[in-house]
Every structure is written in C-alpha cells, then in structure tokens.
Design an enzyme around this catalytic site. Structure first.
Site, mmCIF file in Angstrom:
data_model
loop_
_atom_site.group_PDB
_atom_site.id
_atom_site.type_symbol
_atom_site.label_atom_id
_atom_site.label_comp_id
_atom_site.label_asym_id
_atom_site.label_seq_id
_atom_site.Cartn_x
_atom_site.Cartn_y
_atom_site.Cartn_z
ATOM 1 N N GLN A 10 -12.979 12.246 18.248
ATOM 2 C CA GLN A 10 -13.017 10.738 17.758
ATOM 3 C C GLN A 10 -13.295 10.389 19.259
ATOM 4 O O GLN A 10 -12.141 10.606 20.240
ATOM 5 C CB GLN A 10 -13.191 10.308 17.281
ATOM 6 C CG GLN A 10 -12.801 8.525 16.978
ATOM 7 C CD GLN A 10 -12.372 8.209 15.429
ATOM 8 O OE1 GLN A 10 -11.748 8.143 14.793
ATOM 9 N NE2 GLN A 10 -12.772 6.953 15.827
ATOM 10 N N SER A 91 -7.273 16.983 17.726
ATOM 11 C CA SER A 91 -7.453 15.590 16.835
ATOM 12 C C SER A 91 -8.476 16.028 15.546
ATOM 13 O O SER A 91 -8.241 16.885 14.796
ATOM 14 C CB SER A 91 -7.281 14.194 17.688
ATOM 15 O OG SER A 91 -7.115 13.318 16.308
ATOM 16 N N LEU A 92 -9.440 14.993 15.308
ATOM 17 C CA LEU A 92 -10.748 15.451 14.003
ATOM 18 C C LEU A 92 -10.901 16.950 14.419
ATOM 19 O O LEU A 92 -11.249 16.934 13.684
ATOM 20 C CB LEU A 92 -11.354 13.985 14.344
ATOM 21 C CG LEU A 92 -12.743 14.440 13.725
ATOM 22 C CD1 LEU A 92 -13.000 14.180 12.160
ATOM 23 C CD2 LEU A 92 -13.746 13.564 13.777
ATOM 24 N N ARG A 116 -10.829 10.420 5.692
ATOM 25 C CA ARG A 116 -9.730 10.367 6.612
ATOM 26 C C ARG A 116 -10.063 8.359 7.459
ATOM 27 O O ARG A 116 -8.763 7.752 8.061
ATOM 28 C CB ARG A 116 -9.785 11.226 7.537
ATOM 29 C CG ARG A 116 -8.744 11.891 8.840
ATOM 30 C CD ARG A 116 -8.611 13.000 9.302
ATOM 31 N NE ARG A 116 -7.751 13.410 10.309
ATOM 32 C CZ ARG A 116 -8.272 12.924 12.178
ATOM 33 N NH1 ARG A 116 -9.304 11.891 12.243
ATOM 34 N NH2 ARG A 116 -7.153 13.406 12.167
ATOM 35 N N HIS A 201 -1.897 9.403 15.584
ATOM 36 C CA HIS A 201 -1.124 10.269 16.436
ATOM 37 C C HIS A 201 0.625 10.010 16.405
ATOM 38 O O HIS A 201 0.670 9.446 17.332
ATOM 39 C CB HIS A 201 -1.402 10.650 16.815
ATOM 40 C CG HIS A 201 -2.405 12.192 16.646
ATOM 41 N ND1 HIS A 201 -3.486 12.894 15.927
ATOM 42 C CD2 HIS A 201 -3.890 11.751 17.491
ATOM 43 C CE1 HIS A 201 -3.969 13.504 15.340
ATOM 44 N NE2 HIS A 201 -4.656 12.511 16.645
ATOM 45 N N GLN A 249 -0.111 15.859 10.953
ATOM 46 C CA GLN A 249 -0.727 15.723 11.910
ATOM 47 C C GLN A 249 -1.852 14.253 13.163
ATOM 48 O O GLN A 249 -1.166 14.037 13.779
ATOM 49 C CB GLN A 249 -2.027 16.595 12.180
ATOM 50 C CG GLN A 249 -3.375 16.470 12.969
ATOM 51 C CD GLN A 249 -4.921 16.327 13.330
ATOM 52 O OE1 GLN A 249 -4.527 15.420 12.279
ATOM 53 N NE2 GLN A 249 -5.908 16.866 13.561
#
Length: 307
Positions: A10, A91-92, A116, A201, A249
């Site tokens: 993102q 991340s994503l 999500r 996170h 995560q």
C-alpha cells in the site's frame, strides 16, 4: 538465472497503473475483467480514471494486488517458462507473492485483501491512527525512542524496516506528532507524517489480525513455492506456517531490508511487478540488480537478458 519475484504494498498505487498491460496483454485484460466480476468492483474505472476510492484501503489493496498480478500475467504471456526461485512482498505485497507462489487462488486473493483493508480501517477509524517515516537515524535509536514513549503510555511502534536510514513508525497520530521533536533531536534528517489513516504492523491492528485469520483458513493451499515472511525474514512453504505468520503479519514489523539481505546470495536479481517502489529501496540494501516491470518496454528489456 535465479530470480526473486518481489511485490510492493500500500502506497504504491497511482491512477493509470496497469493500463499498458491491460491494453496489450490478453491475459492481463482477461484477469482484470474476471476480477471485476468476481469482486463486484469496476477495476477498469478504479485503476484508470481519477476517483476517490483508490486511496481507500478497501479498494487500494485489491487494486495494488490486481496491478501486480496483471503484470505477472503479461510476463508469463511473453515467457511462460520463467519461474522464480522464491517470492516476497512488502506488507500487502506478501499476498501478491503468495498468489504467484501457488498459495492462493488468483481471484480469491483479491477479495481477501479487500477484506483485509476493511478490517484494518475498522480498527483505526475511531482512534485517529497513522504512520510516520523517520529518515537518517539508526534503527536502534528509533526503537529506543519508541520504547521510551511506550513506557509513558504512548502508542508508537517501529513498523517498516525499509532500508538503512529509513524506518516507518506507526501508532496514534497525536503520539506520532508528539515524537517529531524527539526524532529530530536524535539526529533524524527528516520526519514526515504519511498520508495514511491506518497504523499498519503494530498492536493497534489486533482485531483485524484475528478477523483475517478466520478468512485465511479456507483460502490457503496446503503447499506452495517458497515465500519470505515479513515477520521473520525466513521462507515458508505450507498452510500451517502461513496461518501463523500471516496472523502475526498485521501486528508485527515488516522486516523488508532483512528479507532482501537474507536471500540476495541465493538469487541473481530481483524482479518487481507493476511498481518501482521496491527497486528504489533495493538500491540502498543490496548490490543485486532489481528489474522493475511497469511498462512493456521495461518487460521486453528484461526478457532480452533472460533469453
């Protein structure tokens, strides 16, 4: 040659991303159209026209993964035999990596990351959460300032280890602002609050993590090709490992630079799909070349090297 396929997260979105592959790759175009029907989202409008939805997590996340996968399909259309030794994402982007590694159905992963985004936004909408990038400080200095702030009751956490001298922290926006002076006094070259309404996170996303875990149970395949985890910078290849790591995560820091360092000796180059964000970070992390595929010309130049 051995390649690591890498995928941005993102913040890498932009209007027009993926248009060239949509217009010139049959596989990419078909996938966007199938995705639009499956997710009941007009992805052609979302990706290619000015709109307010592209920066909303519910739509940002599937749009980015779709763009990455369209690029992947366009590459396979040109070179079907090209494989990765391993994959990873920021991340994503870890979900895109999982999809190309065989852990998820390609269409279902888009719906998964849409949820999500919804879960993350729901956790943060009432608490004024955010993220801040700190440039020019050692990791230990940032971590110490966050630790001291936490001891004073502030919600601030190290979240993204992007490269040396670039660490993103997450937490409550008011607490982040309160620490700007502390980071600058410690020697930070720049401290900037990011245009984000979620605190990725970190422990503020515990509810989202739990919700996502329920979704994962029915979607993950039993086995897949190696993916490097954001949580521990180590490879995993099965559902049991994935369930534990992906639940962690959302509430654990992204160990991106550690992940790149952990695999650089095992690959000849990195290949980024649909973005050049990670290429920029990789230049500061590893001497290995990163090929960013965002246009047909870039893809063709890359394929000249591997044929």
């Amino acid at each position: 040659m051995n390649f690591a396929f890498i995928f941005a997260g993102q913040g890498s979105q932009n209007v027009g991303m993926g248009r060239e592959f949509y217009e010139h790759s049959l596989k990419a175009r078909e996938f966007l159209e199938q995705a639009s029907d499956f997710c009941e989202i007009n992805f052609k409008r979302l990706l290619f026209t000015e709109n307010d939805d592209l920066d909303k997590s519910e739509f940002t996340q599937p749009a980015i993964v779709l763009n990455s996968l369209m690029t992947y399909f366009a590459l396979l259309e040109k070179e079907p035999k090209l494989k990765a030794k391993l994959s990873l994402g920021h991340s994503l982007g870890e979900f895109s990596a999982l999809a190309v590694s065989g852990a998820f159905d390609f269409l279902r992963v888009l719906d998964l990351v849409r949820k999500r985004g919804i879960y993350m936004q729901a956790d943060c909408v009432k608490i004024q959460a955010g993220m801040m990038v700190v440039l020019g400080l050692e990791d230990a200095a940032v971590e110490q300032i966050c630790k001291e702030a936490q001891s004073e009751g502030k919600s601030v956490y190290a979240a993204n280890y992007n490269c040396d001298g670039q660490l993103v922290v997450a937490g409550l926006r008011s607490d982040l602002r309160a620490l700007e002076g502390s980071f600058k006094n410690a020697g930070a070259k720049r401290v900037m609050l990011l245009n984000m309404s979620v605190a990725s996170h970190c422990p503020l996303l515990q509810n989202a993590s739990n919700e996502l875990a329920h979704e994962l149970e029915n979607l993950l395949k039993a086995h897949f090709s190696p993916v490097i985890s954001n949580v521990n910078a180590k490879p995993y290849t099965d559902k049991t490992q994935a369930l534990a790591l992906l639940k962690s995560q959302l509430v654990s820091p992204v160990l991106y630079k550690q992940s790149i360092k952990s695999v650089e000796d095992a690959v000849d180059a990195f290949v980024e799909f649909g973005s050049a964000v990670l290429k920029g970070l990789n230049k500061k992390i590893s001497p290995k070349k990163t090929h960013a595929l965002t246009t047909l010309n870039e893809m063709d130049e890359f394929l000249k090297l591997v044929k």
